[in-house]
Design an enzyme around this catalytic site. Structure first.
Site, PDB file in Angstrom:
ATOM      1  CG  HIS A 160      12.076 -28.417  82.191  1.00 54.78           C
ATOM      2  ND1 HIS A 160      11.601 -29.183  83.234  1.00 54.78           N
ATOM      3  CD2 HIS A 160      13.286 -28.935  81.865  1.00 54.78           C
ATOM      4  CE1 HIS A 160      12.493 -30.119  83.541  1.00 54.78           C
ATOM      5  NE2 HIS A 160      13.525 -29.981  82.724  1.00 54.78           N
ATOM      6  CG  ASP A 368       3.268 -22.376  83.096  1.00 60.44           C
ATOM      7  OD1 ASP A 368       4.505 -22.452  82.900  1.00 60.44           O
ATOM      8  OD2 ASP A 368       2.777 -22.043  84.187  1.00 60.44           O
TER       9      ASP A 368
END
Length: 475
Positions: A160, A368
Site C-alpha cells: 500500500h 505517498d
C-alpha cells in the site's frame, strides 16, 4: 469459489461504516466467500502475565459471515516488529527518508519473529483451496514463512505504500532478504507503475531476475507475477455519505460560516511524508505574492494524530504549531484567521460536507502510495460547481488524476501559483476537469481494484512450470 483469507497488521469489523480504508476495500470480497481476516488484535500482553514471546492465543469471533482471527503481541514483539522495524525502518525508507531510519539489528530480529508467529498461528486455520491476500509492509516475509511450513496455497501480496528506487532500498541492511521474500508470493501488486518499475529494476539489477513477460519475473528458482493495481474508493458510497444528514449539515455550516471566504482544505495524518510544512509555506507564498487572497482565502488543515510517541512526529507537531501560528500572526485580521489548524480526528461522516464546501483541496505529500483523500474530494463535489484538486506529482494518485493541477511540493512558489490558478479557474474548465476525474475514479474504483487483483491471483498457477521446463516447488 475459493474462500478469501485476508492477512494484515490489524483487522476491523467490515460491517461497521466507520471502518478504515482496508476494511472498506476487502469487505465485499470477504463477505462473498465467507472469508477469514487474520491480524494483530491491537492488544499488548505485558510480561507480568507469565507468557513468553510468540505464545499468544488466537482469538476468533464472527462479524456476519466473516471470521475475524486476532493475535495479541508481547511488549517486546510490538516494540521491535511494529514500532521498530515497520515504522522506524521500512516506513521512512520506503518514503525516501533515510535520515529518519533506525537500523537497529534488534528490530529486524523482532520483525522476522512476528512474521513467523503469524504464519504459525495462521496455518492451522487454512483450508487447502483458500486464496490468501497479504497486505502491506509489516508482513513482507509472511509468505516465505508459510512456504517453509508447507503451505502451497496461492498467496498474493499488495504493497500500500511506495516502493523506493533500488539504491534507496539497498540502504536497508536486510534488503536482499526482504526482496527475496517477495518471491515466495504468487502475485505482488503495487499502487503505481512507478512503484512496479522500481521493484523490477531492483530485482533485475540486484538479484539478476529474468523477465519472462511484461508481468512475470523469475529469480530465486521461482516465477513471480507482478502488476500495478491502483486502489480506489467506493464512489457511490462516498456520494451517499455526502448526501447524508451529517454531510449536508457540515456543508451548510461551512458554507454559511465562510460565506465571505473561499475555503482550501487539507486532510492528512500528521506524518512527515505528507508535506505539511511545505504546504503551509506554499499558502504563505500565496498570501505574499497574491495579496488579493488576504481576508478572502482560508486554509482548513486537519492533521490527525499519528504515532505521537515517535520523536520525528513530535518535532513535526511543534513545527506545524509554529508555522500556522506565524501565518495567523502575520496576516490575520480581527475577523479573519488565514489558517484553521486542527490537530485531532474529524469524523469521517463529516468530511464529505467539508470537501464539498471547499474551492480547493491541497493533497501535496512528499511521497505517498496512493492518497485516497484526492479521490474522496472528487467524489464529494457538486458537479455543477466543483472544487479543484491541487495534487502532488509524488502521490500515487497522480498517475491516474492527470486533470488535477499537479505540483512539486518542494517548490513552494510553484505550488502557490497552482493554488492561485485553482482559485481563479473558470467554471467551464473546472466542470470539464472534474467530469474527467470523476469518470476515472468511478471506472477504477475499489471494486475494480479488489476484483482485478483477486482474479489475477486466481489465474496464477501455485507451482508454475519454470522457464527451463522443470517443475517449481512452493518453497
Amino acid at each position: 469459489m475459493s474462500r478469501l483469507v485476508v492477512v494484515s497488521n490489524r483487522t476491523a469489523d467490515p460491517r461497521k461504516p466507520a471502518a478504515g480504508g482496508l476494511a472498506v476495500a476487502v469487505r465485499e470480497s470477504l463477505q462473498q466467500t465467507g472469508g477469514l481476516w487474520f491480524g494483530w488484535s491491537g492488544k499488548i500482553r505485558e510480561a507480568a502475565d507469565g507468557t513468553q514471546s510468540g505464545q499468544g492465543e488466537v482469538h476468533v469471533q464472527t462479524a456476519g459471515n466473516v471470521t475475524l482471527a486476532t493475535l495479541d503481541l508481547s511488549r517486546e514483539d510490538h516494540d521491535t516488529y511494529y514500532l521498530g522495524y515497520s515504522n522506524d525502518v521500512l516506513w521512512p525508507v520506503f518514503h525516501y527518508r533515510l535520515d529518519l531510519a533506525n537500523f537497529d539489528t534488534r528490530f529486524a530480529a523482532g520483525y522476522r519473529r512476528v512474521n513467523q508467529l503469524f504464519a504459525q498461528k495462521l496455518l492451522p486455520l487454512l483450508k487447502p483451496d483458500d486464496l490468501i491476500w497479504v497486505h502491506d509492509y509489516q508482513l513482507i516475509p509472511l509468505a516465505a514463512e508459510l512456504r517453509a511450513m508447507g503451505c502451497t496455497n496461492r498467496i498474493g501480496f499488495f504493497l500500500h505504500i511506495p516502493m523506493p528506487p533500488p539504491l534507496i532500498m539497498a540502504a536497508i541492511p536486510e534488503h536482499e532478504w526482504l526482496m527475496r521474500s517477495l518471491f515466495a508470493y504468487d502475485l505482488v501488486g503495487f499502487q503505481s507503475e512507478a512503484d512496479l518499475t522500481h521493484f523490477s529494476h531492483y530485482v533485475e539489477s540486484e538479484a539478476h531476475a529474468q523477465r519472462l513477460s511484461p508481468d512475470r519475473l523469475r529469480a530465486f528458482n521461482r516465477t513471480l507475477r507482478v502488476g500495478a493495481y491502483p486502489i480506489g474508493i467506493d464512489v457511490d458510497d462516498f456520494k451517499r455519505l455526502a448526501d447524508s444528514k451529517e454531510g449536508r449539515d457540515m456543508f451548510i455550516r461551512m458554507r454559511d460560516e465562510y460565506s465571505r471566504r473561499r475555503l482550501l482544505v487539507g486532510v492528512d495524518r500528521l506524518d512527515y511524508s505528507k508535506g505539511l510544512p511545505q504546504r503551509v509555506h506554499a499558502f504563505r507564498e500565496l498570501l505574499t505574492y497574491y495579496p488579493e487572497n488576504r481576508d478572502s482565502a482560508t486554509l482548513i488543515q486537519i492533521a490527525s494524530p499519528s504515532r505521537e510517541d515517535v520523536g520525528a512526529y513530535d518535532n513535526l507537531r511543534r513545527q506545524m504549531d509554529s508555522l500556522c501560528g506565524a501565518i495567523n500572526g502575520d496576516f490575520g485580521e480581527l475577523d479573519w484567521m488565514p489558517v484553521r489548524y486542527i490537530h485531532r480526528n474529524v469524523a469521517r461522516k463529516r468530511l464529505p460536507g467539508l470537501y464539498r464546501a471547499s474551492r480547493v483541496a491541497l493533497v501535496t505529500p512528499l511521497r505517498d502510495g496512493m492518497n485516497l483523500v484526492a479521490k474522496e474530494f472528487i467524489a464529494a463535489q457538486d458537479a455543477a460547481d466543483p472544487g479543484m484538486l491541487v495534487l502532488s506529482r509524488f502521490a500515487g494518485a497522480a498517475e491516474q488524476l492527470k486533470e488535477a493541477l499537479l505540483v512539486n511540493p518542494y517548490d513552494t512558489q510553484g505550488t502557490a501559483q497552482a493554488i492561485q490558478r485553482a482559485l481563479t479557474m473558470s467554471l467551464d474548465e473546472r466542470i470539464n476537469r472534474h467530469e474527467a476525474l470523476l469518470n476515472r475514479i468511478r471506472k477504477f474504483d475499489v471494486h475494480w481494484w479488489s476484483s482485478t487483483f483477486l482474479q489475477a491471483l486466481e489465474d496464477c498457477e501455485p507451482n508454475e512450470v519454470a522457464a527451463d521446463g522443470t517443475r517449481q516447488t512452493s518453497g
